[in-house]
Enzyme design. Structure first.
Site, PDB file in Angstrom:
ATOM      1  N   THR A   1      -4.576   6.151   1.312  1.00 48.85           N
ATOM      2  CA  THR A   1      -4.844   7.448   1.638  1.00 48.85           C
ATOM      3  C   THR A   1      -5.265   8.236   0.515  1.00 48.85           C
ATOM      4  O   THR A   1      -5.250   9.344   0.106  1.00 48.85           O
ATOM      5  CB  THR A   1      -3.625   8.461   2.009  1.00 48.85           C
ATOM      6  OG1 THR A   1      -2.631   7.634   2.791  1.00 48.85           O
ATOM      7  CG2 THR A   1      -4.005   9.542   2.879  1.00 48.85           C
TER       8      THR A   1
ATOM      9  N   LYS B   1     -11.063  -1.690   6.400  1.00 52.46           N
ATOM     10  CA  LYS B   1      -9.879  -1.291   7.096  1.00 52.46           C
ATOM     11  C   LYS B   1     -10.437  -0.580   8.328  1.00 52.46           C
ATOM     12  O   LYS B   1     -11.018   0.463   8.400  1.00 52.46           O
ATOM     13  CB  LYS B   1      -8.871  -0.245   6.170  1.00 52.46           C
ATOM     14  CG  LYS B   1      -7.789   0.595   6.924  1.00 52.46           C
ATOM     15  CD  LYS B   1      -7.189   1.480   6.093  1.00 52.46           C
ATOM     16  CE  LYS B   1      -6.486   2.654   6.808  1.00 52.46           C
ATOM     17  NZ  LYS B   1      -5.741   3.436   5.931  1.00 52.46           N
TER      18      LYS B   1
ATOM     19  N   ARG C   1       0.931  10.508   0.408  1.00 53.54           N
ATOM     20  CA  ARG C   1       1.266  11.130   1.373  1.00 53.54           C
ATOM     21  C   ARG C   1       2.473  12.227   0.953  1.00 53.54           C
ATOM     22  O   ARG C   1       2.949  13.167   1.620  1.00 53.54           O
ATOM     23  CB  ARG C   1       1.636  10.866   2.675  1.00 53.54           C
ATOM     24  CG  ARG C   1       0.266  10.130   3.412  1.00 53.54           C
ATOM     25  CD  ARG C   1       0.662   9.299   4.765  1.00 53.54           C
ATOM     26  NE  ARG C   1      -0.230   8.283   5.003  1.00 53.54           N
ATOM     27  CZ  ARG C   1      -0.238   7.708   6.198  1.00 53.54           C
ATOM     28  NH1 ARG C   1       0.951   7.869   7.005  1.00 53.54           N
ATOM     29  NH2 ARG C   1      -1.376   6.792   6.503  1.00 53.54           N
TER      30      ARG C   1
ATOM     31  N   GLU D   1       0.814  -1.321   0.041  1.00 54.07           N
ATOM     32  CA  GLU D   1       0.007   0.057  -0.040  1.00 54.07           C
ATOM     33  C   GLU D   1       0.921   1.172  -0.032  1.00 54.07           C
ATOM     34  O   GLU D   1       1.345   1.587   0.839  1.00 54.07           O
ATOM     35  CB  GLU D   1      -0.914  -0.021   1.157  1.00 54.07           C
ATOM     36  CG  GLU D   1      -1.680   1.354   1.498  1.00 54.07           C
ATOM     37  CD  GLU D   1      -2.507   1.230   2.579  1.00 54.07           C
ATOM     38  OE1 GLU D   1      -2.955   2.579   3.005  1.00 54.07           O
ATOM     39  OE2 GLU D   1      -2.785   0.386   3.334  1.00 54.07           O
TER      40      GLU D   1
END
Length: 201
Positions: A68, A128, A45, A41
């Site tokens: 994200t 998640k 960011r 993953e």
């Protein structure tokens, strides 16, 4: 199994990756895959995240996803970069609808029963749990999972080498997400990945 369940079952740990230096992307992916953690993953960011996804996809055996992802623009960007699955920190219909329609495996973040019910309404059953420790830890997830017996989870946020095994011992948890496996030189990363890949579920 659904596509996201196959990815969640690929290994006990999904590395949560933050790439600041693009040159580190491929060596890190190679070390993680060599250690037995193929599902990666890459979080959005940093400015080089999209290029990191492209670089990691060149590694044989790697299943490279984007984390994200918080809006539809980012979803389009990561799909263009070749992301093979999508992870978001929360769950909104505006983001979920196009992801679900695309057929790409999707793991949305949930923190409470309302989030899970929204996901179930959208046809989702794999989530998640984030941020896991800040939301009450394993005790909280056990209470959440009880009425939602059909759901499976990947807790992320505060999961470490020290507590991963305890989380994985809970049956509805298919894997955990963590960044501890990404720290260090490639040899160290491979060793941490190998230890993580041997954790029992």
């Amino acid at each position: 199994m659904t596509g996201i369940e196959q990815i969640m079952r690929a290994a006990p740990v999904i590395p949560v990756i933050v790439i600041e230096d693009l040159a580190r992307a491929r060596p890190l992916a190679e070390a993680l895959v060599a250690g037995g953690l193929p599902a990666l993953e890459v979080t959005l960011r940093t400015p080089v995240a999209l290029e990191a996804i492209r670089a990691m996809k060149e590694v044989p055996g790697a299943i490279v996803g984007a984390g994200t992802v918080v809006n539809t623009e980012q979803f389009e960007q990561v799909m263009d970069a070749g992301a093979e699955f999508i992870v978001s920190p929360g769950l909104t219909e505006r983001l979920a609808d196009p992801i679900i329609a695309s057929g790409v495996p999707y793991l949305p973040g949930i923190a409470n029963s309302a989030d899970i019910m929204r996901g179930l309404d959208l046809g989702l059953t794999h989530f998640k749990f984030f941020p896991a420790e800040a939301n009450g830890g394993l005790k909280a997830l056990k209470m959440l999972a009880a009425p939602f017996y059909q759901c499976r989870f990947c807790p992320t946020g505060g999961i470490s080498e020290a507590n991963a095994a305890e989380w994985l011992a809970f049956d509805p948890i298919l894997c955990v997400g963590g960044s501890w496996v990404c720290i260090g030189a490639p040899q160290e990363v491979e060793a941490k990945a190998r230890a993580a890949s041997s954790l029992k579920r």
